[in-house]
Design a protein around this motif. Sequence first.
Motif, PDB file in Angstrom:
ATOM      1  N   LYS A  37      37.843  -9.796 -19.117  1.00  0.00           N
ATOM      2  CA  LYS A  37      38.630  -8.521 -18.677  1.00  0.00           C
ATOM      3  C   LYS A  37      39.154  -8.144 -17.977  1.00  0.00           C
ATOM      4  O   LYS A  37      40.144  -8.758 -16.882  1.00  0.00           O
ATOM      5  CB  LYS A  37      36.629  -7.789 -18.661  1.00  0.00           C
ATOM      6  N   LYS A  38      40.052  -6.781 -18.069  1.00  0.00           N
ATOM      7  CA  LYS A  38      41.040  -6.319 -17.280  1.00  0.00           C
ATOM      8  C   LYS A  38      40.150  -6.722 -15.395  1.00  0.00           C
ATOM      9  O   LYS A  38      40.522  -7.275 -14.559  1.00  0.00           O
ATOM     10  CB  LYS A  38      40.884  -5.250 -16.927  1.00  0.00           C
ATOM     11  N   ASP A  39      39.405  -6.573 -15.699  1.00  0.00           N
ATOM     12  CA  ASP A  39      38.458  -6.663 -13.865  1.00  0.00           C
ATOM     13  C   ASP A  39      38.926  -8.274 -13.744  1.00  0.00           C
ATOM     14  O   ASP A  39      37.850  -8.655 -12.325  1.00  0.00           O
ATOM     15  CB  ASP A  39      37.961  -5.821 -14.049  1.00  0.00           C
ATOM     16  N   ASN A  40      38.889  -8.843 -14.126  1.00  0.00           N
ATOM     17  CA  ASN A  40      38.691 -10.934 -13.661  1.00  0.00           C
ATOM     18  C   ASN A  40      37.568 -11.240 -14.541  1.00  0.00           C
ATOM     19  O   ASN A  40      37.688 -12.146 -13.350  1.00  0.00           O
ATOM     20  CB  ASN A  40      39.560 -11.245 -12.662  1.00  0.00           C
ATOM     21  N   THR A  41      36.567 -11.164 -14.843  1.00  0.00           N
ATOM     22  CA  THR A  41      35.401 -10.766 -14.788  1.00  0.00           C
ATOM     23  C   THR A  41      35.197 -11.799 -16.480  1.00  0.00           C
ATOM     24  O   THR A  41      36.292 -11.159 -17.427  1.00  0.00           O
ATOM     25  CB  THR A  41      34.323  -9.842 -14.529  1.00  0.00           C
ATOM     26  N   ASN A  80      30.464 -12.900 -11.065  1.00  0.00           N
ATOM     27  CA  ASN A  80      30.782 -11.256 -10.196  1.00  0.00           C
ATOM     28  C   ASN A  80      30.718 -10.091 -11.161  1.00  0.00           C
ATOM     29  O   ASN A  80      31.025  -9.027 -12.045  1.00  0.00           O
ATOM     30  CB  ASN A  80      32.452 -10.446 -10.320  1.00  0.00           C
TER      31      ASN A  80
END
Length: 150
Positions: A37-41, A80
């Motif tokens: 995802k964009k939040d690097n999870t 995360n």
Amino acid sequence: MKKIVLFIVLLITATSCVSTRSTLKNVDDNAPDLVLKKDNTFVITLFSNDKKYGFDPDYPVNIFYRNTKDEALNESRFLNALAGPNGEKITFTRLETCCPFPTKRSDMGAGFLNVYELKWDGQKKPIKLYLNIYEKGILMVPMGLSLKKG
């Protein structure tokens, strides 16, 4: 008699060199590749209904992600994305490496599980999760946990 003793010694030596079989029960090489995802999870859409998933070394969370060169990055991408049972923010600490198993995805021919302790506010006792960076599997949220909102 010497030939029999020599034969027995050779037989024992040959069988001791045979690789052990993996005890991992949830490896799936056909599992879809993991997506970020964009939040690097990691994108996780499924919730496990198996009490052993992630909590038992034979049923680790398999987070193979193209390569295993930066295992901590892949593990944090999974951890995360998680939250406590009611959406609580979790903290995690790597406790140990354990439980060797044979794998073709390691230069050594063996892989290890990493054990993490997860904590959140209001929790009675921390939980331990077993993570496997070497093999693929269907990525799910372990029982008793939820996905982080947002």
